[in-house]
Motif scaffolding. Structure first.
Motif, PDB file in Angstrom:
ATOM      1  N   PRO A 233      -8.014 -11.315  -9.430  1.00  0.00           N
ATOM      2  CA  PRO A 233      -6.865 -10.945  -8.834  1.00  0.00           C
ATOM      3  C   PRO A 233      -7.095  -9.435  -8.502  1.00  0.00           C
ATOM      4  CG  PRO A 233      -6.369 -10.782 -11.270  1.00  0.00           C
ATOM      5  CD  PRO A 233      -7.811 -11.469 -11.132  1.00  0.00           C
ATOM      6  N   SER A 234      -6.221  -9.292  -7.439  1.00  0.00           N
ATOM      7  CA  SER A 234      -6.258  -7.832  -6.720  1.00  0.00           C
ATOM      8  C   SER A 234      -5.775  -6.891  -8.029  1.00  0.00           C
ATOM      9  CB  SER A 234      -5.404  -7.635  -5.775  1.00  0.00           C
ATOM     10  OG  SER A 234      -5.202  -6.375  -5.088  1.00  0.00           O
ATOM     11  N   ARG A 235      -6.318  -5.692  -7.661  1.00  0.00           N
ATOM     12  CA  ARG A 235      -5.864  -4.652  -8.712  1.00  0.00           C
ATOM     13  C   ARG A 235      -4.482  -3.782  -8.252  1.00  0.00           C
ATOM     14  NH1 ARG A 235     -11.606  -2.102 -11.456  1.00  0.00           N
ATOM     15  NH2 ARG A 235     -12.638  -4.075 -11.381  1.00  0.00           N
ATOM     16  N   LEU A 236      -4.225  -4.317  -7.039  1.00  0.00           N
ATOM     17  CA  LEU A 236      -2.892  -3.543  -6.435  1.00  0.00           C
ATOM     18  C   LEU A 236      -1.709  -3.985  -7.447  1.00  0.00           C
ATOM     19  CD1 LEU A 236      -3.147  -4.425  -2.768  1.00  0.00           C
ATOM     20  CD2 LEU A 236      -3.833  -2.370  -3.834  1.00  0.00           C
ATOM     21  N   SER A 237      -0.870  -3.058  -7.587  1.00  0.00           N
ATOM     22  CA  SER A 237       0.441  -3.301  -8.379  1.00  0.00           C
ATOM     23  C   SER A 237       1.438  -4.176  -7.414  1.00  0.00           C
ATOM     24  CB  SER A 237       1.269  -2.126  -8.440  1.00  0.00           C
ATOM     25  OG  SER A 237       1.615  -1.536  -7.179  1.00  0.00           O
ATOM     26  N   GLN A 238       2.336  -4.697  -8.192  1.00  0.00           N
ATOM     27  CA  GLN A 238       3.233  -5.636  -7.743  1.00  0.00           C
ATOM     28  C   GLN A 238       3.981  -5.088  -6.358  1.00  0.00           C
ATOM     29  OE1 GLN A 238       3.532  -9.094  -8.039  1.00  0.00           O
ATOM     30  NE2 GLN A 238       4.662  -8.766  -6.096  1.00  0.00           N
ATOM     31  N   GLN A 239       4.476  -3.467  -6.526  1.00  0.00           N
ATOM     32  CA  GLN A 239       4.866  -2.977  -5.565  1.00  0.00           C
ATOM     33  C   GLN A 239       4.092  -2.972  -4.436  1.00  0.00           C
ATOM     34  OE1 GLN A 239       6.504   0.942  -6.814  1.00  0.00           O
ATOM     35  NE2 GLN A 239       6.427   1.704  -4.646  1.00  0.00           N
ATOM     36  N   GLN A 240       2.628  -2.464  -4.565  1.00  0.00           N
ATOM     37  CA  GLN A 240       1.912  -2.260  -3.567  1.00  0.00           C
ATOM     38  C   GLN A 240       1.872  -3.572  -2.857  1.00  0.00           C
ATOM     39  OE1 GLN A 240      -1.458  -0.958  -5.640  1.00  0.00           O
ATOM     40  NE2 GLN A 240      -1.268   1.109  -4.694  1.00  0.00           N
ATOM     41  N   ARG A 241       1.762  -4.706  -3.559  1.00  0.00           N
ATOM     42  CA  ARG A 241       1.761  -6.014  -2.800  1.00  0.00           C
ATOM     43  C   ARG A 241       2.902  -6.460  -2.008  1.00  0.00           C
ATOM     44  NH1 ARG A 241      -1.392 -10.225  -7.100  1.00  0.00           N
ATOM     45  NH2 ARG A 241      -2.642  -8.777  -8.138  1.00  0.00           N
ATOM     46  N   SER A 242       4.088  -6.107  -2.435  1.00  0.00           N
ATOM     47  CA  SER A 242       5.179  -6.545  -1.592  1.00  0.00           C
ATOM     48  C   SER A 242       5.248  -5.385  -0.393  1.00  0.00           C
ATOM     49  CB  SER A 242       6.505  -5.870  -2.719  1.00  0.00           C
ATOM     50  OG  SER A 242       6.557  -6.745  -3.779  1.00  0.00           O
ATOM     51  N   GLU A 243       4.902  -4.381  -0.444  1.00  0.00           N
ATOM     52  CA  GLU A 243       4.695  -3.350   0.605  1.00  0.00           C
ATOM     53  C   GLU A 243       3.791  -4.157   1.919  1.00  0.00           C
ATOM     54  OE1 GLU A 243       3.867   0.582   0.128  1.00  0.00           O
ATOM     55  OE2 GLU A 243       4.501   0.538  -1.953  1.00  0.00           O
ATOM     56  N   ILE A 244       2.762  -4.687   1.245  1.00  0.00           N
ATOM     57  CA  ILE A 244       1.770  -5.409   2.127  1.00  0.00           C
ATOM     58  C   ILE A 244       2.473  -6.789   2.792  1.00  0.00           C
ATOM     59  CG2 ILE A 244      -0.278  -6.834   2.153  1.00  0.00           C
ATOM     60  CD1 ILE A 244      -1.602  -4.822   0.300  1.00  0.00           C
ATOM     61  N   GLU A 245       3.259  -7.494   2.056  1.00  0.00           N
ATOM     62  CA  GLU A 245       3.819  -8.601   2.469  1.00  0.00           C
ATOM     63  C   GLU A 245       4.874  -8.079   3.191  1.00  0.00           C
ATOM     64  OE1 GLU A 245       4.615 -12.306   0.044  1.00  0.00           O
ATOM     65  OE2 GLU A 245       4.552 -11.088  -1.540  1.00  0.00           O
ATOM     66  N   ARG A 246       5.542  -7.217   3.310  1.00  0.00           N
ATOM     67  CA  ARG A 246       6.745  -6.848   4.446  1.00  0.00           C
ATOM     68  C   ARG A 246       5.907  -6.417   5.403  1.00  0.00           C
ATOM     69  NH1 ARG A 246       9.083  -4.523  -0.379  1.00  0.00           N
ATOM     70  NH2 ARG A 246       7.876  -2.177   0.027  1.00  0.00           N
ATOM     71  N   LEU A 247       4.608  -5.807   5.446  1.00  0.00           N
ATOM     72  CA  LEU A 247       3.980  -5.422   6.783  1.00  0.00           C
ATOM     73  C   LEU A 247       3.482  -6.454   7.465  1.00  0.00           C
ATOM     74  CD1 LEU A 247       2.529  -2.859   8.370  1.00  0.00           C
ATOM     75  CD2 LEU A 247       0.321  -3.112   6.774  1.00  0.00           C
ATOM     76  N   ILE A 248       2.963  -7.737   6.698  1.00  0.00           N
ATOM     77  CA  ILE A 248       2.610  -8.827   7.454  1.00  0.00           C
ATOM     78  C   ILE A 248       3.697  -9.468   8.084  1.00  0.00           C
ATOM     79  CG2 ILE A 248       1.640 -11.339   6.822  1.00  0.00           C
ATOM     80  CD1 ILE A 248      -0.564  -8.948   6.899  1.00  0.00           C
ATOM     81  N   GLY A 249       5.041  -9.440   7.281  1.00  0.00           N
ATOM     82  CA  GLY A 249       6.035  -9.785   7.984  1.00  0.00           C
ATOM     83  C   GLY A 249       6.382  -9.262   9.248  1.00  0.00           C
ATOM     84  N   ASP A 250       6.342  -8.077   9.294  1.00  0.00           N
ATOM     85  CA  ASP A 250       6.556  -7.203  10.632  1.00  0.00           C
ATOM     86  C   ASP A 250       5.538  -7.635  11.362  1.00  0.00           C
ATOM     87  OD1 ASP A 250       8.579  -5.928   9.546  1.00  0.00           O
ATOM     88  OD2 ASP A 250       7.307  -3.845   8.771  1.00  0.00           O
ATOM     89  N   VAL A 251       4.256  -7.777  11.199  1.00  0.00           N
ATOM     90  CA  VAL A 251       3.201  -8.244  12.118  1.00  0.00           C
ATOM     91  C   VAL A 251       3.652  -9.665  12.699  1.00  0.00           C
ATOM     92  CG1 VAL A 251       0.916  -9.261  12.331  1.00  0.00           C
ATOM     93  CG2 VAL A 251       1.262  -7.210  11.251  1.00  0.00           C
TER      94      VAL A 251
END
Length: 405
Positions: A233-251
């Motif tokens: 698994p990624s070493r990112l926190s759940q909060q960091q993953r959520s930020e990335i998911e929102r960014l991909i949604g914006d993309v």
């Protein structure tokens, strides 16, 4: 299993596409594949095949016109040709991402311009009009910077620009790799790099893959930017993953994609996640075939093919069933003529080794590493912790010995 088989056309039948072919067959579909290479291994697994270049749109249209069965969906895995997938799918009136989005996603300059206009977090960038223009941009921005063709994948023609590099040579090399003769330069972003894979259906997205990319050998291969696999698994926190998911949604909104796949290349910087680039296709290599299935126990390629075939997907099947530690790594032997590879049977005998493949043959000349296509082989290992994973990776590297003269 599905209740009614459909006819799926896959563009590409190389080793990168075999997992998609197998998945579609397991779903009960009739699988048609095309590839410009008459020796493509996927031909042997498909129900129908033809030797047609996946980048020759007129030939692809002529091929589907001559088929005696309807095509219900078009897809690709691992090959950066989503513009041809969309063009052919539109011609057949089957589901696809918008052709405009596919064209943007296969041109790094158009992509950055689109994202800048839509307010997506990205690095500073500029088109490069000439060598003189490149020199001006370097003076203006300072190092480090990244120079790359706008229309290549696999790190071909991609260079990390730092103090002391031969700027003119790198400019010429990058230009030579570009199909269109167009280059882009951008800010080099510090921070962990993450590969993501997000499936969208009717505006709803689900990010199933978060894999940390391994760039530990940047100094070894400089000025080339060569990735050495990744881990889950990624070493990112759940909060960091959520930020990335929102960014991909914006993309997705920026590209006006409601259904399809977005493969993300993200850097988590000190100011949050930023997009290096995206692709509107399934990942090749080991991401969707091995890292996610072995790590999470799910096959999201099946879901992606359902979307391509206009079968309403069940995102509940993407809920992870496990969280296995898994990594892929590559072999980078020294240059010269390959005489032998030692330790193969010893490595294969270990149940924690899930893949061991070599891309070079005996007596072949091993070339310098200039892009991802020059890597000599790959292996995948699993473990119960990061520490055990690192120990097993080190053991494989110690056991596999390339004899080169």
């Amino acid at each position: 299993m599905i209740t009614k088989a459909k006819n799926l056309l896959l563009l590409g039948a190389s080793s990168d596409q075999i997992f998609a072919i197998k998945t579609a067959k397991a779903m009960g579909h009739h699988v048609i594949v095309v590839d410009g290479n008459p020796k493509s291994p996927g031909f042997l697994m498909a129900d129908q095949y033809a030797v047609v270049s996946t980048r020759d749109l007129p030939a692809l249209k002529a091929f589907v016109d001559e088929l005696n069965i309807p095509v219900h969906g078009v897809a690709v895995m691992g090959s950066d040709i989503s513009q041809y997938v969309s063009a052919l799918a539109e011609y057949l009136s089957v589901p696809c991402i918008p052709l405009k989005a596919a064209k943007i996603a296969t041109n790094k300059l158009l992509m950055k311009e689109c994202f800048a206009e839509k307010g997506i977090a990205i690095p500073w960038f500029s088109a490069v009009d000439s060598f003189e223009h490149l020199c001006e941009l370097v003076v203006e921005r300072g190092f480090p910077l990244v120079l790359k063709p706008v229309d290549r994948s696999g790190a071909r023609g991609v260079f990390l620009l730092k103090e002391g590099v031969d700027l003119e040579t790198l400019y010429r090399c990058s230009l030579q790799e570009s199909f269109s003769g167009q280059l882009i330069i951008e800010e080099y972003l510090e921070g962990p790099q993450i590969s993501t894979e997000t499936l969208f259906y009717q505006g709803k997205g689900h990010t199933i893959g978060f894999v940390d990319r391994n760039y530990e050998m940047l100094d070894v291969f400089a000025p080339y930017i060569i990735e050495n696999g990744g881990w889950q698994p990624s070493r990112l926190s759940q909060q960091q993953r959520s930020e990335i998911e929102r960014l991909i949604g914006d993309v997705a909104k920026a590209l006006e994609i409601r259904s399809g796949v977005i493969k993300g290349d993200i850097v988590y910087t000190s100011s949050g996640p930023k997009v290096i680039e995206v692709a509107t296709r399934l990942s090749g290599g080991d991401f969707s075939e091995s890292l996610v299935p072995l790590g999470l126990g799910v096959n999201y390629v099946q879901t992606a093919l359902e979307i391509a075939l206009d079968i309403p997907p069940n995102f509940d099947t993407l809920v992870p069933k496990q969280n296995q530690f898994v990594a892929n790594r590559y072999f980078f032997p020294k240059e010269g003529q390959l005489v032998a590879i030692h330790g193969i049977e010893q490595v294969k005998s270990q149940n924690f080794v899930k893949k061991l493949e070599f891309f070079v043959n005996f007596d072949e000349i091993i070339r310098p590493i200039c892009s991802h296509s020059d890597r000599a082989g790959v292996f995948i290992v699993i473990a119960d912790s990061f520490e055990e994973l690192e120990m097993r990776i080190a053991w494989v590297y110690k056991t596999i010995v390339f004899e080169v003269c």
